[in-house]
Motif scaffolding. Structure first.
Motif, mmCIF file in Angstrom:
data_model
loop_
_atom_site.group_PDB
_atom_site.id
_atom_site.type_symbol
_atom_site.label_atom_id
_atom_site.label_comp_id
_atom_site.label_asym_id
_atom_site.label_seq_id
_atom_site.Cartn_x
_atom_site.Cartn_y
_atom_site.Cartn_z
ATOM 1 N N ILE A 33 0.754 -1.242 0.207
ATOM 2 C CA ILE A 33 0.112 -0.423 -0.487
ATOM 3 C C ILE A 33 1.042 1.354 -0.146
ATOM 4 C CG2 ILE A 33 -1.610 1.079 1.481
ATOM 5 C CD1 ILE A 33 -3.174 -1.447 2.468
ATOM 6 N N PHE A 34 1.868 1.103 0.835
ATOM 7 C CA PHE A 34 2.859 2.343 0.888
ATOM 8 C C PHE A 34 3.947 2.628 -0.534
ATOM 9 C CE2 PHE A 34 7.147 4.069 1.805
ATOM 10 C CZ PHE A 34 6.686 4.798 1.814
ATOM 11 N N GLU A 35 3.541 1.252 -1.184
ATOM 12 C CA GLU A 35 4.738 1.432 -2.481
ATOM 13 C C GLU A 35 4.254 2.233 -3.382
ATOM 14 O OE1 GLU A 35 6.549 -1.825 -3.172
ATOM 15 O OE2 GLU A 35 7.664 -1.628 -1.875
ATOM 16 N N ALA A 36 2.604 2.172 -2.907
ATOM 17 C CA ALA A 36 1.274 2.518 -4.478
ATOM 18 C C ALA A 36 1.142 3.296 -4.425
ATOM 19 C CB ALA A 36 0.134 1.430 -4.218
ATOM 20 N N SER A 37 1.120 3.515 -3.006
ATOM 21 C CA SER A 37 0.351 5.530 -2.475
ATOM 22 C C SER A 37 1.106 6.163 -1.887
ATOM 23 C CB SER A 37 -0.911 5.118 -1.714
ATOM 24 O OG SER A 37 -0.737 4.172 -0.737
ATOM 25 N N GLY A 38 2.344 5.879 -1.304
ATOM 26 C CA GLY A 38 2.886 6.995 -0.241
ATOM 27 C C GLY A 38 2.524 6.622 0.930
ATOM 28 N N LEU A 39 1.402 5.687 0.943
ATOM 29 C CA LEU A 39 0.897 6.825 2.108
ATOM 30 C C LEU A 39 0.907 4.872 3.513
ATOM 31 C CD1 LEU A 39 -2.785 6.884 1.722
ATOM 32 C CD2 LEU A 39 -1.565 8.302 2.756
ATOM 33 N N ARG A 40 0.684 5.760 4.516
ATOM 34 C CA ARG A 40 1.499 3.895 5.587
ATOM 35 C C ARG A 40 0.529 3.742 6.233
ATOM 36 N NH1 ARG A 40 5.333 0.572 5.365
ATOM 37 N NH2 ARG A 40 7.275 2.466 4.528
ATOM 38 N N VAL A 41 0.217 3.024 6.377
ATOM 39 C CA VAL A 41 -0.663 2.549 7.140
ATOM 40 C C VAL A 41 -1.121 0.406 7.957
ATOM 41 C CG1 VAL A 41 -1.961 1.925 5.054
ATOM 42 C CG2 VAL A 41 -3.706 2.233 7.070
ATOM 43 N N GLU A 42 -1.275 1.354 9.224
ATOM 44 C CA GLU A 42 -1.131 -0.120 10.102
ATOM 45 C C GLU A 42 -3.033 -0.233 9.906
ATOM 46 O OE1 GLU A 42 1.805 -2.069 10.923
ATOM 47 O OE2 GLU A 42 3.029 -0.454 9.288
ATOM 48 N N PHE A 43 -3.074 -1.925 10.167
ATOM 49 C CA PHE A 43 -4.299 -2.440 10.153
ATOM 50 C C PHE A 43 -4.455 -4.036 10.528
ATOM 51 C CE2 PHE A 43 -3.298 -2.889 5.645
ATOM 52 C CZ PHE A 43 -3.068 -3.718 5.735
ATOM 53 N N SER A 44 -5.058 -4.329 10.992
ATOM 54 C CA SER A 44 -5.950 -5.762 11.647
ATOM 55 C C SER A 44 -7.062 -6.213 10.692
ATOM 56 C CB SER A 44 -6.227 -5.573 12.602
ATOM 57 O OG SER A 44 -7.424 -5.182 12.784
ATOM 58 N N SER A 45 -6.986 -7.592 11.061
ATOM 59 C CA SER A 45 -7.649 -8.249 9.742
ATOM 60 C C SER A 45 -8.951 -7.815 9.990
ATOM 61 C CB SER A 45 -7.589 -10.013 9.654
ATOM 62 O OG SER A 45 -8.024 -9.774 11.298
ATOM 63 N N ASP A 46 -8.677 -7.004 11.304
ATOM 64 C CA ASP A 46 -10.541 -7.127 11.127
ATOM 65 C C ASP A 46 -11.334 -5.211 11.327
ATOM 66 O OD1 ASP A 46 -12.137 -9.244 12.293
ATOM 67 O OD2 ASP A 46 -10.823 -8.478 14.101
ATOM 68 N N ASP A 47 -10.212 -4.541 10.785
ATOM 69 C CA ASP A 47 -10.242 -3.139 9.830
ATOM 70 C C ASP A 47 -10.324 -2.577 8.686
ATOM 71 O OD1 ASP A 47 -8.841 -2.427 11.960
ATOM 72 O OD2 ASP A 47 -6.887 -2.355 11.815
ATOM 73 N N HIS A 48 -11.194 -1.502 8.647
ATOM 74 C CA HIS A 48 -11.892 -1.007 7.160
ATOM 75 C C HIS A 48 -10.689 -0.255 6.791
ATOM 76 C CE1 HIS A 48 -14.075 0.495 4.270
ATOM 77 N NE2 HIS A 48 -15.319 0.206 4.130
ATOM 78 N N VAL A 49 -10.028 -1.368 5.534
ATOM 79 C CA VAL A 49 -8.741 -0.689 5.167
ATOM 80 C C VAL A 49 -8.980 0.057 4.479
ATOM 81 C CG1 VAL A 49 -6.672 -1.411 3.999
ATOM 82 C CG2 VAL A 49 -7.570 -2.927 5.659
ATOM 83 N N ALA A 50 -10.137 -0.150 3.887
ATOM 84 C CA ALA A 50 -10.094 1.748 2.575
ATOM 85 C C ALA A 50 -10.224 2.538 2.994
ATOM 86 C CB ALA A 50 -11.377 0.769 1.766
ATOM 87 N N ASP A 51 -11.211 2.205 4.465
ATOM 88 C CA ASP A 51 -11.720 3.865 5.051
ATOM 89 C C ASP A 51 -10.331 4.352 5.959
ATOM 90 O OD1 ASP A 51 -13.852 5.087 6.193
ATOM 91 O OD2 ASP A 51 -12.904 4.944 7.647
ATOM 92 N N LEU A 52 -9.561 3.756 6.414
ATOM 93 C CA LEU A 52 -8.219 4.313 6.935
ATOM 94 C C LEU A 52 -7.176 4.514 6.204
ATOM 95 C CD1 LEU A 52 -7.442 1.167 9.308
ATOM 96 C CD2 LEU A 52 -8.146 3.265 9.623
ATOM 97 N N VAL A 53 -7.235 4.473 4.611
ATOM 98 C CA VAL A 53 -6.811 4.710 3.809
ATOM 99 C C VAL A 53 -6.710 6.171 3.015
ATOM 100 C CG1 VAL A 53 -5.180 4.447 1.138
ATOM 101 C CG2 VAL A 53 -4.929 2.570 2.632
ATOM 102 N N ALA A 54 -8.867 6.418 2.475
ATOM 103 C CA ALA A 54 -8.544 6.953 2.212
ATOM 104 C C ALA A 54 -8.820 8.247 3.417
ATOM 105 C CB ALA A 54 -10.251 7.044 2.194
ATOM 106 N N ARG A 55 -8.969 7.613 4.831
ATOM 107 C CA ARG A 55 -9.041 8.707 5.587
ATOM 108 C C ARG A 55 -7.850 9.882 5.680
ATOM 109 N NH1 ARG A 55 -11.230 9.819 11.563
ATOM 110 N NH2 ARG A 55 -12.760 8.196 10.515
ATOM 111 N N GLN A 56 -6.960 8.172 5.822
ATOM 112 C CA GLN A 56 -5.693 9.306 5.493
ATOM 113 C C GLN A 56 -4.824 9.811 4.533
ATOM 114 O OE1 GLN A 56 -0.965 7.360 5.933
ATOM 115 N NE2 GLN A 56 -2.595 6.518 7.472
#
Length: 185
Positions: free
Chosen positions: A95-118
């Protein structure tokens, strides 16, 4: 992801190649009520593989019910992901290499929401993410899902997948699809 895994292990199918050779057809349902797909193709008679994001309750229960219905039909298999969605199987480095965004998440997190928010918060905005209309946040999440499932997937490796998916779920889905496509199961 199947192309990347196939390059490392030719026993696993390359779904892109199978689709090009018209061995399989993808029908993305894109959310909504999965139950409407439980019988939709039954009259046509092909083998079917349904991959359903686990998501959260009460969606999970409806999708589990759909999987049970599909699995009772001959030459049909449906699975519910162990993780909330397919994006949860992505490695944070991809995800970081594709976007420059560093995000950590668990198997239960809404990843798209975390990345979109960031991504949104990375820029200066007068309106906080939480104050955006729900429809605007959804559009931003949908755009993020689109590039994560292409650009971030392209940056996955077998090692990265093994870190995110130690149980080998994705490999087992690919093996099942290959069996179904070749008349098994």
């Amino acid at each position: 992801m199947s192309t990347i895994l196939h390059a490392a292990d030719p026993r696993l199918p390359d779904l892109d190649e199978m689709e090009r050779h018209q061995e399989i057809v993808f029908l993305p349902a894109g959310g909504g009520d999965a139950r409407s797909w439980a019988w939709r193709l039954a009259g046509l008679g092909p083998a079917e593989f349904h991959l359903l994001d686990r998501d959260v309750s009460p969606v999970t229960e409806a999708r589990r019910e759909t999987a049970e219905i599909v699995n009772r039909r001959p030459h049909c298999r449906a699975v519910l992901t162990s993780f909330r969605s397919l994006e949860n199987y992505l490695h944070p480095d991809a995800i970081f290499e594709a976007s420059g965004l560093r995000v950590e998440f668990s198997s239960d997190d809404h990843v798209a929401d975390l990345v979109a928010r960031q991504a949104y918060e990375r820029q200066e905005h007068a309106i906080a993410w939480e104050s955006l209309p729900a429809r605007t946040r959804k559009r931003r999440r949908d755009k993020v899902k689109a590039w994560m499932n292409t650009r971030a997937v392209d940056r996955m490796t077998p090692d990265r997948l093994a870190q995110r998916d130690p149980a080998g779920e994705i490999r087992s889905w690919l093996e099942t699809i290959a069996r179904l496509a070749h008349g098994g199961e």
